[in-house]
Design a protein around this motif. Structure first.
Motif, PDB file in Angstrom:
ATOM      1  N   LYS A   1      39.451  29.797  28.160  1.00  0.00           N
ATOM      2  CA  LYS A   1      38.324  29.265  27.385  1.00  0.00           C
ATOM      3  C   LYS A   1      37.046  30.073  27.642  1.00  0.00           C
ATOM      4  O   LYS A   1      36.205  30.220  26.756  1.00  0.00           O
ATOM      5  CB  LYS A   1      38.112  27.796  27.760  1.00  0.00           C
ATOM      6  N   TYR A   2      36.923  30.627  28.856  1.00  0.00           N
ATOM      7  CA  TYR A   2      35.715  31.363  29.231  1.00  0.00           C
ATOM      8  C   TYR A   2      35.901  32.889  29.159  1.00  0.00           C
ATOM      9  O   TYR A   2      35.035  33.641  29.595  1.00  0.00           O
ATOM     10  CB  TYR A   2      35.273  30.946  30.634  1.00  0.00           C
ATOM     11  N   ASN A   3      37.044  33.320  28.654  1.00  0.00           N
ATOM     12  CA  ASN A   3      37.287  34.753  28.440  1.00  0.00           C
ATOM     13  C   ASN A   3      37.238  35.560  29.733  1.00  0.00           C
ATOM     14  O   ASN A   3      36.791  36.715  29.758  1.00  0.00           O
ATOM     15  CB  ASN A   3      36.258  35.316  27.443  1.00  0.00           C
ATOM     16  N   ILE A   4      37.691  34.948  30.826  1.00  0.00           N
ATOM     17  CA  ILE A   4      37.673  35.613  32.134  1.00  0.00           C
ATOM     18  C   ILE A   4      39.049  36.226  32.391  1.00  0.00           C
ATOM     19  O   ILE A   4      40.069  35.548  32.235  1.00  0.00           O
ATOM     20  CB  ILE A   4      37.338  34.612  33.256  1.00  0.00           C
ATOM     21  N   PRO A   5      39.120  37.480  32.803  1.00  0.00           N
ATOM     22  CA  PRO A   5      40.416  38.116  33.083  1.00  0.00           C
ATOM     23  C   PRO A   5      41.114  37.462  34.284  1.00  0.00           C
ATOM     24  O   PRO A   5      40.474  36.974  35.212  1.00  0.00           O
ATOM     25  CB  PRO A   5      40.064  39.571  33.402  1.00  0.00           C
ATOM     26  N   VAL A   6      42.459  37.494  34.246  1.00  0.00           N
ATOM     27  CA  VAL A   6      43.268  36.911  35.299  1.00  0.00           C
ATOM     28  C   VAL A   6      44.215  37.971  35.859  1.00  0.00           C
ATOM     29  O   VAL A   6      44.939  38.627  35.113  1.00  0.00           O
ATOM     30  CB  VAL A   6      44.102  35.716  34.787  1.00  0.00           C
ATOM     31  N   VAL A   7      44.201  38.121  37.190  1.00  0.00           N
ATOM     32  CA  VAL A   7      45.108  39.019  37.898  1.00  0.00           C
ATOM     33  C   VAL A   7      46.040  38.161  38.743  1.00  0.00           C
ATOM     34  O   VAL A   7      45.612  37.177  39.350  1.00  0.00           O
ATOM     35  CB  VAL A   7      44.323  40.009  38.800  1.00  0.00           C
ATOM     36  N   PHE A   8      47.312  38.556  38.787  1.00  0.00           N
ATOM     37  CA  PHE A   8      48.304  37.746  39.488  1.00  0.00           C
ATOM     38  C   PHE A   8      49.242  38.619  40.317  1.00  0.00           C
ATOM     39  O   PHE A   8      50.032  39.388  39.775  1.00  0.00           O
ATOM     40  CB  PHE A   8      49.133  36.952  38.468  1.00  0.00           C
ATOM     41  N   PRO A   9      49.177  38.518  41.655  1.00  0.00           N
ATOM     42  CA  PRO A   9      50.173  39.192  42.500  1.00  0.00           C
ATOM     43  C   PRO A   9      51.419  38.314  42.633  1.00  0.00           C
ATOM     44  O   PRO A   9      51.338  37.158  43.033  1.00  0.00           O
ATOM     45  CB  PRO A   9      49.450  39.339  43.846  1.00  0.00           C
ATOM     46  N   ALA A  10      52.569  38.862  42.300  1.00  0.00           N
ATOM     47  CA  ALA A  10      53.815  38.088  42.305  1.00  0.00           C
ATOM     48  C   ALA A  10      54.460  38.150  43.678  1.00  0.00           C
ATOM     49  O   ALA A  10      55.142  39.114  44.017  1.00  0.00           O
ATOM     50  CB  ALA A  10      54.768  38.622  41.245  1.00  0.00           C
ATOM     51  N   HIS A  11      54.258  37.111  44.490  1.00  0.00           N
ATOM     52  CA  HIS A  11      54.825  37.062  45.838  1.00  0.00           C
ATOM     53  C   HIS A  11      56.240  36.494  45.852  1.00  0.00           C
ATOM     54  O   HIS A  11      56.956  36.639  46.842  1.00  0.00           O
ATOM     55  CB  HIS A  11      53.931  36.230  46.754  1.00  0.00           C
TER      56      HIS A  11
END
Length: 417
Positions: free
Chosen positions: A116-126
């Motif tokens: 909703k806020y157009n913020i990028p998301v980074v995800f490390p897959a553990h």
């Protein structure tokens, strides 16, 4: 830059939290502001954002049928977490969100709030939660990649993969299908896999069209890369004493080889009683030493003084800190060929690789380690140390991560808060 770090636990529980809090320190060392979102828990570290944390959900406690239904619904989609993280974003206005462990407790519901806020998301897959209903690619005590290979969750339902329970497996599959229907994994902008093996599983699964890269886990700020001069002549495993770590194969291999070296098992877990019974029945109590859980300087001392570190995992390990921390101290490692382990250990150069679920193969590796000459052992230790120094440097990781953050923010055109 202000970075929001998200993890279900706000205390150190395992390797994922080692990464999580290590990343926070690394970011802050470089002048960034770090804020947090997690699940409420009395074990949590103090945190200024604690008032925004989502309610605690404990799936392991005994529950009434109604509580089980409520918990099951929560695991599919947490409206509470979505509402709370939205309040946090409104108050703090982060530039980027870096999520860690969230499945089933916080849930991916938070992605709808972040989007909703157009913020990028980074995800490390553990782990393999995104591609496997059990999150381990284990069916019983055997590795299984049928759901990924067949692009279907039918094998999981047929095999009752989640704790051999038809109901729990069904709920896990509903969760996965629900995320698929909502295209949740396309709401994560960038995936980081600590092993190339995991990267390949994510790509093969087809869950996202967004970038999936392989970056080796970094070791924390202040890590001292060194050769230890006080090594003693014992084998060492440290970590959770659980079936997927291959510990029954290890004690059987040790028993078969009739080694003079002692074997230290440092840690605790559900397999401990079974291991202790095997050790007692085979008259190994003076040679196989159970130390219980250790941490900090006490744990580091066990690693520093070990001849080698062993992790004969019988599931698809990712990029385990136990081996990374060991090679940073110049310790050769013996690992199985499962998952990302062969990416860390070069067979015959920085350690030895055995076949999983094969005590004979593991016994042969222990014998090869014992048969190294002093010069060969020193060369292997130096090679292990150099690999850690080259691959696990936190400054190199930070530089890649910041370039990633900046590119993602630019691509999004800036946040809308």
């Amino acid at each position: 830059m202000k970075i929001l770090l998200v993890n279900k636990y706000h205390y150190v529980k395992g390797g994922s939290e080692t990464y999580h809090f290590g990343l926070a320190k690394l970011l802050e060392e470089h002048g960034n502001e770090v804020i947090y979102f997690a699940m409420q828990d009395e074990k949590n570290y103090d945190c200024a954002q604690a008032k925004y944390f989502s309610k605690n959900v404990d799936f392991n406690k005994s529950m009434s049928p109604f509580e089980k239904l409520t918990a099951g619904m929560h695991a599919l989609y947490s409206f509470d977490a979505k509402k709370k993280i939205e309040q946090l974003i409104e108050a703090e206005k982060p530039d980027i969100v870096h999520i860690n462990l969230v499945h089933r407790h916080i849930t991916l519901s938070i992605l709808n709030a972040i989007q909703k806020y157009n913020i990028p998301v980074v995800f490390p897959a553990h782990d393999l939660n995104c591609v496997c209903p059990t999150h381990t690619m284990l069916c019983g005590d055997k590795v299984c990649d049928r759901c990924v290979a067949e692009h279907s969750y039918k094998p999981a339902l047929e095999q009752k993969c989640v704790k051999n329970s038809a109901l729990q497996t069904y709920l896990a599959v509903i969760e996965a299908k629900n995320y698929e229907r909502m295209k949740m994994y396309d709401k994560i902008d960038f995936y980081i896999c600590p092993s190339d093996f995991y990267r390949k599983q994510f790509v093969k699964s087809g869950i996202t069209k967004n970038p999936v890269v392989h970056w080796v886990n970094f070791l924390p700020v202040g890590t001292e890369y060194k050769l230890c001069s006080n090594a003693k002549d014992y084998f060492l495993f440290f970590g959770r004493l659980s079936v997927e770590k291959g510990l029954m194969s290890l004690v059987k291999a040790y028993h078969k080889g009739n080694f003079k070296n002692k074997l230290y098992l440092v840690g605790d877990g559900p397999l401990r009683e079974e291991l202790e019974n095997y050790v007692k029945e085979n008259d190994l109590t003076e040679k196989v030493i159970f130390t219980g859980f250790q941490s900090g300087d006490a744990l580091k001392k066990y690693v520093e003084e070990a001849k080698c570190v062993i992790l004969p995992s019988e599931w698809y390990e990712n990029g385990p800190y136990s081996i990374l921390e060991a090679i940073a101290l110049g310790k050769p490692a013996i690992v199985s060929s499962n998952g990302g382990l062969p990416e860390i250990v070069d067979d015959g150069k920085t350690g030895f690789i055995c076949e999983p679920n094969n005590p004979d193969s593991l016994c042969a590796c222990l014998e090869k380690m014992n048969n190294l000459t002093e010069d060969e052992y020193l060369a292997m230790s130096k090679a292990a140390l150099e690999k850690a120094r080259e691959n696990c440097d936190c400054e190199k990781y930070y530089e890649k991560l910041m370039n990633c953050y900046k590119d993602l923010i630019k691509a999004k055109g800036g946040k809308k808060i």
